[in-house]
Design a protein around this motif. Structure first.
Motif, PDB file in Angstrom:
ATOM      1  N   ALA A  45       0.834  -1.202   0.000  1.00  0.00           N
ATOM      2  CA  ALA A  45       0.000   0.000   0.000  1.00  0.00           C
ATOM      3  C   ALA A  45       0.873   1.258   0.000  1.00  0.00           C
ATOM      4  CB  ALA A  45      -0.932  -0.004   1.203  1.00  0.00           C
ATOM      5  N   LEU A  46       2.022   1.180   0.662  1.00  0.00           N
ATOM      6  CA  LEU A  46       2.937   2.323   0.685  1.00  0.00           C
ATOM      7  C   LEU A  46       3.525   2.615  -0.689  1.00  0.00           C
ATOM      8  CD1 LEU A  46       4.916   1.855   4.006  1.00  0.00           C
ATOM      9  CD2 LEU A  46       3.225   3.597   3.470  1.00  0.00           C
ATOM     10  N   ALA A  47       3.548   1.611  -1.551  1.00  0.00           N
ATOM     11  CA  ALA A  47       4.086   1.816  -2.896  1.00  0.00           C
ATOM     12  C   ALA A  47       3.248   2.833  -3.671  1.00  0.00           C
ATOM     13  CB  ALA A  47       4.135   0.492  -3.650  1.00  0.00           C
ATOM     14  N   LEU A  48       2.018   3.051  -3.262  1.00  0.00           N
ATOM     15  CA  LEU A  48       1.171   4.061  -3.895  1.00  0.00           C
ATOM     16  C   LEU A  48       1.416   5.447  -3.305  1.00  0.00           C
ATOM     17  CD1 LEU A  48      -2.187   2.078  -3.921  1.00  0.00           C
ATOM     18  CD2 LEU A  48      -0.611   2.403  -5.828  1.00  0.00           C
ATOM     19  N   VAL A  49       1.782   5.491  -2.045  1.00  0.00           N
ATOM     20  CA  VAL A  49       1.932   6.769  -1.348  1.00  0.00           C
ATOM     21  C   VAL A  49       3.151   7.544  -1.850  1.00  0.00           C
ATOM     22  CG1 VAL A  49       2.337   7.852   0.899  1.00  0.00           C
ATOM     23  CG2 VAL A  49       0.738   5.947   0.706  1.00  0.00           C
ATOM     24  N   GLY A  50       4.292   6.870  -1.964  1.00  0.00           N
ATOM     25  CA  GLY A  50       5.531   7.547  -2.359  1.00  0.00           C
ATOM     26  C   GLY A  50       5.438   8.292  -3.686  1.00  0.00           C
ATOM     27  N   PRO A  51       5.045   7.597  -4.765  1.00  0.00           N
ATOM     28  CA  PRO A  51       4.927   8.299  -6.055  1.00  0.00           C
ATOM     29  C   PRO A  51       3.859   9.389  -6.045  1.00  0.00           C
ATOM     30  CG  PRO A  51       5.072   5.942  -6.410  1.00  0.00           C
ATOM     31  CD  PRO A  51       4.932   6.156  -4.928  1.00  0.00           C
ATOM     32  N   ALA A  52       2.771   9.162  -5.315  1.00  0.00           N
ATOM     33  CA  ALA A  52       1.715  10.181  -5.253  1.00  0.00           C
ATOM     34  C   ALA A  52       2.237  11.450  -4.591  1.00  0.00           C
ATOM     35  CB  ALA A  52       0.495   9.642  -4.506  1.00  0.00           C
ATOM     36  N   ILE A  53       2.960  11.299  -3.495  1.00  0.00           N
ATOM     37  CA  ILE A  53       3.527  12.461  -2.800  1.00  0.00           C
ATOM     38  C   ILE A  53       4.554  13.159  -3.694  1.00  0.00           C
ATOM     39  CG2 ILE A  53       4.888  13.213  -0.813  1.00  0.00           C
ATOM     40  CD1 ILE A  53       2.029  12.504  -0.070  1.00  0.00           C
ATOM     41  N   LEU A  54       5.368  12.371  -4.401  1.00  0.00           N
ATOM     42  CA  LEU A  54       6.349  12.952  -5.323  1.00  0.00           C
ATOM     43  C   LEU A  54       5.656  13.804  -6.385  1.00  0.00           C
ATOM     44  CD1 LEU A  54       9.238  13.184  -6.554  1.00  0.00           C
ATOM     45  CD2 LEU A  54       8.689  11.123  -7.853  1.00  0.00           C
ATOM     46  N   ILE A  55       4.617  13.266  -6.986  1.00  0.00           N
ATOM     47  CA  ILE A  55       3.899  13.993  -8.038  1.00  0.00           C
ATOM     48  C   ILE A  55       3.239  15.244  -7.471  1.00  0.00           C
ATOM     49  CG2 ILE A  55       1.911  13.863  -9.593  1.00  0.00           C
ATOM     50  CD1 ILE A  55       2.687  10.881 -10.001  1.00  0.00           C
ATOM     51  N   ILE A  56       2.599  15.122  -6.319  1.00  0.00           N
ATOM     52  CA  ILE A  56       1.902  16.270  -5.730  1.00  0.00           C
ATOM     53  C   ILE A  56       2.886  17.375  -5.355  1.00  0.00           C
ATOM     54  CG2 ILE A  56       0.583  17.044  -3.714  1.00  0.00           C
ATOM     55  CD1 ILE A  56      -0.800  14.251  -3.794  1.00  0.00           C
TER      56      ILE A  56
END
Length: 92
Positions: A45-56
């Motif tokens: 589930a954390l694999a979704l958080v990292g890229p999302a935060i990077l993009i945001i």
């Protein structure tokens, strides 16, 4: 003396703090469940958080710079971030 902090910087820092809190919470949950299977599910589930935060955070930063840099440079930065994400996702 009063220091001025730009709104974009505050938003970027807030998202990074949120990301860190999510990571810490995930680590605590992994320890709490004491299960390899559940630990892998939480980690996935954390694999979704990292890229999302990077993009945001990158988007907020770029929007904060729109009056200072050219649109061409903004596009190049976004292309670079996209290449990073594709390369990281391709490492399975």
């Amino acid at each position: 003396m009063r220091t001025f902090i730009e709104n974009a910087v505050v938003i970027m820092a807030s998202f990074r703090i949120l990301s860190g809190l999510i990571e810490i919470t995930a680590a605590i949950l992994i320890l709490k469940f004491n299960s390899i299977e559940k630990g892998l599910m939480i980690n996935s589930a954390l694999a979704l958080v990292g890229p999302a935060i990077l993009i945001i955070t990158t988007t907020v930063g770029l929007l904060g710079l729109t009056d200072r840099i050219s649109y061409q440079r903004i596009i190049w930065v976004m292309v670079g971030v996209t290449c990073i994400l594709f390369r990281v996702k391709g490492q399975t």
